[in-house]
Design a protein around this motif. Structure first.
Motif, mmCIF file in Angstrom:
data_model
loop_
_atom_site.group_PDB
_atom_site.id
_atom_site.type_symbol
_atom_site.label_atom_id
_atom_site.label_comp_id
_atom_site.label_asym_id
_atom_site.label_seq_id
_atom_site.Cartn_x
_atom_site.Cartn_y
_atom_site.Cartn_z
ATOM 1 N N GLU A 155 7.917 -7.055 -1.742
ATOM 2 C CA GLU A 155 7.796 -7.682 -0.438
ATOM 3 C C GLU A 155 6.697 -6.987 0.368
ATOM 4 O O GLU A 155 6.316 -5.856 0.076
ATOM 5 N N SER A 156 6.235 -7.684 1.400
ATOM 6 C CA SER A 156 5.239 -7.107 2.320
ATOM 7 C C SER A 156 4.097 -6.448 1.554
ATOM 8 O O SER A 156 3.723 -5.304 1.813
ATOM 9 N N LEU A 157 3.544 -7.170 0.631
ATOM 10 C CA LEU A 157 2.516 -6.609 -0.228
ATOM 11 C C LEU A 157 1.269 -6.230 0.559
ATOM 12 O O LEU A 157 0.901 -6.893 1.546
ATOM 13 N N LYS A 158 0.633 -5.161 0.100
ATOM 14 C CA LYS A 158 -0.566 -4.640 0.737
ATOM 15 C C LYS A 158 -1.711 -4.641 -0.276
ATOM 16 O O LYS A 158 -1.466 -4.591 -1.496
ATOM 17 N N PRO A 159 -2.938 -4.666 0.196
ATOM 18 C CA PRO A 159 -4.068 -4.621 -0.747
ATOM 19 C C PRO A 159 -3.996 -3.428 -1.696
ATOM 20 O O PRO A 159 -4.414 -3.541 -2.851
ATOM 21 N N GLU A 160 -3.456 -2.317 -1.236
ATOM 22 C CA GLU A 160 -3.363 -1.139 -2.096
ATOM 23 C C GLU A 160 -2.315 -1.285 -3.195
ATOM 24 O O GLU A 160 -2.203 -0.415 -4.064
ATOM 25 N N ASP A 161 -1.542 -2.365 -3.167
ATOM 26 C CA ASP A 161 -0.610 -2.647 -4.265
ATOM 27 C C ASP A 161 -1.314 -3.347 -5.428
ATOM 28 O O ASP A 161 -0.700 -3.577 -6.477
ATOM 29 N N THR A 162 -2.571 -3.695 -5.231
ATOM 30 C CA THR A 162 -3.330 -4.342 -6.297
ATOM 31 C C THR A 162 -3.419 -3.437 -7.511
ATOM 32 O O THR A 162 -3.852 -2.283 -7.417
ATOM 33 N N GLY A 192 1.042 -9.186 2.930
ATOM 34 C CA GLY A 192 2.258 -9.603 3.603
ATOM 35 C C GLY A 192 3.126 -10.520 2.768
ATOM 36 O O GLY A 192 4.286 -10.772 3.120
ATOM 37 N N GLY A 193 2.579 -11.006 1.659
ATOM 38 C CA GLY A 193 3.318 -11.913 0.798
ATOM 39 C C GLY A 193 4.250 -11.200 -0.164
ATOM 40 O O GLY A 193 4.386 -9.965 -0.129
ATOM 41 N N SER A 194 4.875 -11.985 -1.023
ATOM 42 C CA SER A 194 5.863 -11.467 -1.966
ATOM 43 C C SER A 194 5.564 -11.961 -3.377
ATOM 44 O O SER A 194 4.955 -13.015 -3.566
#
Length: 118
Positions: free
Chosen positions: A82-89, A14-16
């Protein structure tokens, strides 16, 4: 051409984050700059690209949460996430290239790691 990426880190879901990539050396100003990412065990994939004129291209639905921009005077490309998700790792890499001329102008930065915790 050298590309120096920065801005990665650990963030909660959820962070940026805002990534930056500064180019130096023998820069061709009409280049395309972009961001790619590679998750553990996965192939490197496109995130977004932007031309010197500001035309953007995003992979899939990432445009809903990510924004690519560039400052031509500073030879720098940015990626606002924005609205980062674990899959953006992933490790995020910047690239500078000339369309149709990648055999002579195609450069990658060293990567900056983004970790999104759930």
């Amino acid at each position: 051409v050298q590309l120096q990426a920065s801005g990665g880190g650990l963030v909660q879901a959820g962070g940026s984050l805002r990534l930056s990539c500064a180019a130096s050396g023998e820069i061709v100003t009409r280049n395309i700059m972009g961001w790619y990412r590679q998750a553990p065990g996965e192939q490197r994939e496109l995130v977004a690209t932007i031309t010197s004129g500001g035309t953007t291209n995003y992979a899939g639905s990432l445009e809903d949460r990510f924004t690519i921009s560039r400052d031509n005077r500073r030879n720098t490309v940015y990626l606002q996430m924005e609205s980062l998700k674990p899959e953006d790792t992933a490790v995020y890499y910047c690239r500078a290239y000339l369309s149709g001329l990648t055999h002579i102008y195609n450069y990658w930065g060293q990567g900056t790691e983004v970790t999104v915790s759930s």
